[in-house]
Write an enzyme that holds these catalytic residues in place. Sequence first.
Site, short mmCIF file in Angstrom:
data_model
loop_
_atom_site.label_atom_id
_atom_site.label_comp_id
_atom_site.label_asym_id
_atom_site.label_seq_id
_atom_site.Cartn_x
_atom_site.Cartn_y
_atom_site.Cartn_z
CB CYS A 142 -1.06 -0.01 1.28
SG CYS A 142 -1.75 1.50 1.76
N GLY A 143 0.75 2.05 -0.81
CA GLY A 143 1.37 3.42 -1.11
C GLY A 143 1.33 4.29 0.04
CG HIS A 144 -2.63 6.27 0.67
ND1 HIS A 144 -2.21 7.51 0.64
CD2 HIS A 144 -3.42 5.89 -0.10
CE1 HIS A 144 -2.80 8.13 -0.42
NE2 HIS A 144 -3.80 7.05 -0.77
CB CYS A 145 1.00 1.22 4.23
SG CYS A 145 -1.11 0.83 4.10
#
Length: 491
Positions: free
Chosen positions: A53-56
Amino acid sequence: MRVVIACLAVLATLIVAEEAVSEEDVLVLKEGNFKETVNENEFVLVEFYAPWCGHCKALAPEYAKAATALKEQGSAIKLAKVDATEESGLSEENGVRGYPTLKFFRNGEPIDYSGGRTADEIVAWLLKKTGPPAKAVANVDEAKAFIESKSVTIIGFFKDQESADAKEFLAAAAALDDHPFAITSEDAVFSEYSAEDGAIILFKEFDEKKNVYDGEVKKEEIQKFISGNALPLVVDFNHETASKIFSGDIKSHMLIFLSKEAGHYDSYLDIARTVAKEYKGKLLFVTINTDEEDHGRILEFFGMSKEEVPGLRIIKLEEDMAKYKPTSYDITEENLRSTVDLFLEGKLKQHLLSQDLPEDWDKNPVKVLVSSNFDEIVFDKSKDVLVEFYAPWCGHCKQLAPIYDQLGENFSERSDIVIAKMDATVNELEHTKIQSFPTLKLYKKDDNKVVDYNGARTLEALTDFLEGKVEETPEDEEVDEEADVPTKDEL
């Protein structure tokens, strides 16, 4: 025997403690140590994440900084993380539907985390949730240190901290997590800041430097005052400010697309601030640096290219996002005022994106729709029309593509059924708003009733749906949790 049992109990505790290993001061939780950790510690913030996950990935360093900061402060608050792709049972048990999901546990009882995603914002939110809503300030030095501690701070000046007005102030402080609050009864602090009894002052590092509240002392009104003054007159859009921009009370935004490398910020920012001050509370002015790679999709979302920078757009956030295109891109005080006035008067027409109709739009079994031919094809009452609304970057759409092409092939001989698709990122419709990708809608013949398809994305399931072998789902009845949803912080 009792001694053996006692030893085993202690050993079990030690094993659990060893399992809760720490990475950069963040506890790593699994099925075997999750309950013990959240139950045995009074305060635990848990992040459920996915490695891909990019946001993670963006959150990870800030989350670790927050954990270290709390540890150095001697705080009892723990930060922990769970790999939701490995611990599916914990994810389901805690209602995880997207990544990252953060839950705050107080003595084992969870609430949703609603703070920001920088280390400072995470720490501020946690300290607010675990301490008094407003810090007691006893002297001028403490007041100065408090004001200098953050870019935005709020102090309530109340001789009687048990008064009705003081309680309203504290209620507002308890409800707002983004900024620190303080309260004082000390004469010296009153004198230092020229404050009268009952004053509420917002101190900030930018623009006017401070704002004095002059409204009715009610929780909701104080909250509006703070949210209206805590952001700069012109806010630069980025990962840290996105949630504040979109969750604020001001729902109409003037977006100013600039290139920092080209010197646009130096040329136009003061002009934007001057006009923004005149429309404060009515319209939020937001700059977007188009040099940032991540902001390329924002230009695409508005149907713009880098050749159109510097450029302008206005958005209005209601149930759906309405977009408006000014007649002129000139970033002058005169043009900005004229554009805002037209918008506020309802005279600026909504701008809908549309591609040109390809000459071979009906060459293949799956017909290509754009804004201009959508109504003609879809609302043909002699045919059932299945439409896939897709985005070129959407992973689920790419997986569906060969299945959908085969579906079109299978129904190509049917004169009463049309299989069609539309790139919803560059084609917009006034009557239909798309929230996630892919979205599949069946437009029924005879009455043009719209039926959302929420079934399996298989050839067999889609075929059964078109042939009426499965029960239809009325529009908007269900939400597809596996769809790609463009989040607001990505515009």
